[in-house]
Design an enzyme around this catalytic site. Structure first.
Site, PDB file in Angstrom:
ATOM      1  N   GLU A   6       0.886  -1.183   0.000  1.00  0.00           N
ATOM      2  CA  GLU A   6       0.000   0.000   0.000  1.00  0.00           C
ATOM      3  C   GLU A   6       0.908   1.213   0.000  1.00  0.00           C
ATOM      4  O   GLU A   6       1.684   1.404   0.945  1.00  0.00           O
ATOM      5  CB  GLU A   6      -0.879   0.021   1.257  1.00  0.00           C
ATOM      6  CG  GLU A   6      -1.660  -1.247   1.538  1.00  0.00           C
ATOM      7  CD  GLU A   6      -2.817  -1.452   0.594  1.00  0.00           C
ATOM      8  OE1 GLU A   6      -3.056  -0.574  -0.262  1.00  0.00           O
ATOM      9  OE2 GLU A   6      -3.476  -2.495   0.694  1.00  0.00           O
ATOM     10  N   CYS A  23      -1.504   9.547   3.193  1.00  0.00           N
ATOM     11  CA  CYS A  23      -1.361   9.050   1.819  1.00  0.00           C
ATOM     12  C   CYS A  23      -2.485   9.619   0.954  1.00  0.00           C
ATOM     13  O   CYS A  23      -2.347   9.774  -0.245  1.00  0.00           O
ATOM     14  CB  CYS A  23      -1.381   7.536   1.799  1.00  0.00           C
ATOM     15  SG  CYS A  23      -2.740   6.846   2.740  1.00  0.00           S
TER      16      CYS A  23
HETATM   17  P1  NDP Z   1       8.636   4.764   4.300  1.00  0.00           P
HETATM   18  O1  NDP Z   1       8.453   4.079   3.001  1.00  0.00           O
HETATM   19  O2  NDP Z   1       9.810   5.629   4.488  1.00  0.00           O
HETATM   20  O3  NDP Z   1       8.686   3.693   5.491  1.00  0.00           O
HETATM   21  C1  NDP Z   1       7.648   2.771   5.697  1.00  0.00           C
HETATM   22  C2  NDP Z   1       8.168   1.598   6.494  1.00  0.00           C
HETATM   23  O4  NDP Z   1       9.122   0.882   5.703  1.00  0.00           O
HETATM   24  C3  NDP Z   1       8.908   1.992   7.771  1.00  0.00           C
HETATM   25  O5  NDP Z   1       8.606   1.051   8.774  1.00  0.00           O
HETATM   26  C4  NDP Z   1      10.366   1.897   7.357  1.00  0.00           C
HETATM   27  O6  NDP Z   1      11.248   1.689   8.415  1.00  0.00           O
HETATM   28  C5  NDP Z   1      10.300   0.680   6.448  1.00  0.00           C
HETATM   29  N1  NDP Z   1      11.439   0.543   5.542  1.00  0.00           N
HETATM   30  C6  NDP Z   1      12.219   1.519   5.010  1.00  0.00           C
HETATM   31  N2  NDP Z   1      13.158   0.981   4.207  1.00  0.00           N
HETATM   32  C7  NDP Z   1      12.975  -0.363   4.224  1.00  0.00           C
HETATM   33  C8  NDP Z   1      13.629  -1.463   3.604  1.00  0.00           C
HETATM   34  N3  NDP Z   1      14.650  -1.302   2.768  1.00  0.00           N
HETATM   35  N4  NDP Z   1      13.181  -2.700   3.855  1.00  0.00           N
HETATM   36  C9  NDP Z   1      12.128  -2.894   4.673  1.00  0.00           C
HETATM   37  N5  NDP Z   1      11.474  -1.905   5.306  1.00  0.00           N
HETATM   38  C10 NDP Z   1      11.878  -0.642   5.073  1.00  0.00           C
HETATM   39  O7  NDP Z   1       7.272   5.576   4.578  1.00  0.00           O
HETATM   40  P2  NDP Z   1       6.900   6.564   5.753  1.00  0.00           P
HETATM   41  O8  NDP Z   1       6.966   5.887   7.073  1.00  0.00           O
HETATM   42  O9  NDP Z   1       7.630   7.837   5.585  1.00  0.00           O
HETATM   43  O10 NDP Z   1       5.341   6.785   5.438  1.00  0.00           O
HETATM   44  C11 NDP Z   1       4.907   7.663   4.468  1.00  0.00           C
HETATM   45  C12 NDP Z   1       4.523   6.976   3.182  1.00  0.00           C
HETATM   46  O11 NDP Z   1       3.544   5.991   3.415  1.00  0.00           O
HETATM   47  C13 NDP Z   1       3.900   7.943   2.185  1.00  0.00           C
HETATM   48  O12 NDP Z   1       4.411   7.685   0.903  1.00  0.00           O
HETATM   49  C14 NDP Z   1       2.414   7.602   2.251  1.00  0.00           C
HETATM   50  O13 NDP Z   1       1.685   7.961   1.116  1.00  0.00           O
HETATM   51  C15 NDP Z   1       2.469   6.122   2.479  1.00  0.00           C
HETATM   52  N6  NDP Z   1       1.220   5.616   3.053  1.00  0.00           N
HETATM   53  C16 NDP Z   1       0.371   4.856   2.278  1.00  0.00           C
HETATM   54  C17 NDP Z   1      -0.855   4.440   2.768  1.00  0.00           C
HETATM   55  C18 NDP Z   1      -1.798   3.615   1.954  1.00  0.00           C
HETATM   56  O14 NDP Z   1      -2.731   3.048   2.522  1.00  0.00           O
HETATM   57  N7  NDP Z   1      -1.649   3.509   0.637  1.00  0.00           N
HETATM   58  C19 NDP Z   1      -1.289   4.829   4.112  1.00  0.00           C
HETATM   59  C20 NDP Z   1      -0.310   5.601   4.850  1.00  0.00           C
HETATM   60  C21 NDP Z   1       0.891   5.975   4.323  1.00  0.00           C
HETATM   61  P3  NDP Z   1      12.122   2.907   9.023  1.00  0.00           P
HETATM   62  O15 NDP Z   1      11.127   3.871   9.563  1.00  0.00           O
HETATM   63  O16 NDP Z   1      12.949   2.232  10.027  1.00  0.00           O
HETATM   64  O17 NDP Z   1      12.902   3.480   7.869  1.00  0.00           O
END
Ligand code: NDP
Length: 528
Positions: A290, A324
């Site tokens: 997502e 999002c």
């Molecule tokens: P990120 O993509 O930066 O991070 C999301 C999660 O992925 C975090 O737990 C992060 O950990 C983890 N992560 C990062 N790199 C890796 C990797 N290489 N391997 C595995 N896990 C990884 O997103 P944000 O937290 O900044 O959230 C914002 C984003 O989420 C926006 O783009 C938003 O649109 C989207 N979103 C989408 C929704 C939907 O339903 N479609 C709902 C809500 C948000 P860590 O924090 O440790 O880096």
């Protein structure tokens, strides 16, 4: 964390304005005091029902005031991820997989009950950890319980997804059943740290899978609150495991380990698509990603402009634009553009900004310094290529100096294919373009890789039909003052993205969600 019973009204995203009653504020204020007394502790992982300390930790600070340390959390390594996966596998094979579905439903209903009882404390800590205002935070907590209950309803409605089939002879007993995959990894973003962790994990658990859960590094404390609710609900050890640490180390192991059978990721397109590409190796495995959005609101000549202004304002700037589903593009008919823009600028200037734990503030801080720096870069681009109509600066002086507070920003005058029409900013910034027809607006609205949400304001039935038929987005709203492009609720507005916004074409809080965590088995038994 205390259990609280309250007469305060039930808060959903669509009823936010009505929620802030004196009873609500009193219960929230009391919760803030309880939560404050628990801050600053060091927390390990929760694996196999036990707390496990880590060699290294990281500090979780409040975006409203970075001097406030909410807790210290384990900085997980690849080895820690492996330990959690082994624990989840064991619980899957020895307990969870073979549990009758009614018992799994009972566990999840219990977890929902615990969350509902603790919702004020959970909302209070989200205010401090994410910078959500009190009603947005309560919406997140309540939605988590409602998602869990809705998914339980779905499993019950389908009687555990076991369907008797036709037979070719009297000796045959044919059945179609949905069976679990095994171990699922749930990776969540910072912005809905409870609903986007509790919803997906409960879906996976109801499907008979066990879970390894990693919250975002900005929100490990809310993640821990979820883990504690599952523990309080009495889930068998190892059914739900909680690990913390950087996506780049512990996260990397979670998405490449061969013993993981499925992933549900919510976060940015950049990370999600990378995970989607690398997860399946020996054979295809389910990866539900997502991802982000670039959500448009279309304001037609016949729109109720005041409703459109409120709807856009709430969706563009609610939770500091870090949804999002945030409205980051506005296409307004040129005949009403001037009036609409002036009104939106006026409404934007009136927004109360400050510590969102306080009841008078609607807009809190952005999540971290990187978000602040990104804000400055996008504002600069807007200034250079267009015009800043409102906002455009970081707030300085007391009480803002120790947090990440920026002004909600409206940009106009950009060329129609400018990069700000395509890139997700994830900040309180929205851009406005004038259009000459709903057709032009729809063409522009669809001209992105994303397809999450969209909104329309009009009183013309033909335009409504055209919008529903042509817009490329998973969640669409017409004439919604409560939020032009934001605000979904389980069982009411299922939520999922098309195109670059979501990989599965199915929506959370919708009727097809839980089935995604299971695979079909056609069973033929010949008797006699
Ligand atoms: P990120 O993509 O930066 O991070 C999301 C999660 O992925 C975090 O737990 C992060 O950990 C983890 N992560 C990062 N790199 C890796 C990797 N290489 N391997 C595995 N896990 C990884 O997103 P944000 O937290 O900044 O959230 C914002 C984003 O989420 C926006 O783009 C938003 O649109 C989207 N979103 C989408 C929704 C939907 O339903 N479609 C709902 C809500 C948000 P860590 O924090 O440790 O880096």
């Amino acid at each position: 964390m205390a259990d609280t019973k309250s007469a305060a009204p039930r808060v959903t995203y669509a009823t936010l304005a009505a929620g802030q009653t004196p009873e609500f504020n009193k219960a929230y204020d009391e919760a803030v005091e309880r939560v404050k007394a628990t801050l600053g502790r060091t927390h390990g992982f929760l694996i196999g029902g036990k707390e496990i300390a880590a060699k290294e930790t990281f500090a979780d600070t409040s975006p409203s005031d970075t001097r406030v340390v909410l807790g210290r959390f384990a900085s997980g390594t690849r080895a820690d991820a492996q330990t959690a996966i082994v624990s989840a596998r064991k619980a899957y094979e020895t307990v969870w997989r073979d549990l009758p579905w009614r018992e799994r439903v009972a566990y999840i209903r219990k977890a929902a009950e615990v969350i509902e009882k603790r919702r004020f404390d959970i909302a209070a800590l989200m205010g401090m950890e994410v910078g959500k205002n009190r009603l947005e935070a309560m919406g997140d907590a309540q939605e988590t319980a409602d998602l869990m209950n809705y998914y339980c309803d779905q499993v019950e409605r389908h009687q555990g997804y076991e369907v008797p089939m036709e037979r070719l002879s009297d000796q045959e007993d044919n059945r179609d059943v949905l069976r679990p995959y095994g171990v699922w990894v749930i990776i969540s973003p910072f912005n809905f740290p409870m609903a986007l962790s509790g919803g997906p994990s409960s879906g996976a658990l109801l499907g008979g899978n066990t879970v390894v859960f990693k919250p975002a590094s900005d929100t490990p404390l809310t993640g821990l609150a979820l883990a504690e609710c599952y523990r309080e609900a009495g889930l068998p050890p190892g059914a739900f495991n909680y690990v913390t640490g950087p996506g780049s180390s512990i996260g990397e192991e979670l998405v490449t380990n061969r013993d993981v059978d499925g992933i549900l990721f919510t976060g940015s397109r950049e990370v999600g698509y990378e995970i989607y590409r690398k997860f399946s190796r020996a054979y295809p495995k389910p990866c539900i990603a997502e991802m982000g959005g670039k959500n448009p609101a279309i304001i037609c000549a016949s729109a109720d402009l005041d409703a459109a202004g409120d709807g856009v304002l709430k969706s563009a700037f609610g939770l500091q634009g870090q949804k999002c589903s945030a409205c980051s593009r506005i296409y307004v008919h040129r005949s009403v553009a001037k009036a609409f823009t002036e009104m939106l600028v006026e409404k934007t200037r009136k927004i109360a900004i400050g510590d969102p734990v306080k009841k008078e503030n609607w807009l809190g801080p952005v999540i971290n310094k990187a978000a602040c720096d990104k804000y400055a870069r996008f504002v600069e681009i807007g200034r250079k290529d267009g015009k800043i109509l409102a906002g455009g600066e970081q707030l300085k002086g007391e009480p803002y100096d120790h947090g990440f507070f920026v002004r909600p920003t409206l940009i106009g005058g950009l060329p129609k294919d400018h990069r700000l029409m395509h890139e997700e900013m994830f900040l309180p910034i929205t851009c406005l373009w004038e259009v000459s027809s709903v057709d032009e607006a729809l063409d522009l609205a669809n001209r992105t890789d994303y397809g999450l949400t969209a909104g329309l304001f009009t009183s013309d039935e033909k335009e409504i039909k055209k919008f529903f038929d042509r817009i490329e987005a998973g969640v669409v709203y017409v004439n919604r003052r409560a939020g032009a492009t934001t605000g979904a609720w389980p069982g009411i507005n299922p939520f999922g993205g098309w195109k670059g916004s979501g990989s599965s074409g199915k929506s959370s809080g919708g009727p097809y969600y839980v089935a995604q965590f299971m695979r079909e088995q056609s069973r033929t038994l010949i008797r006699g």
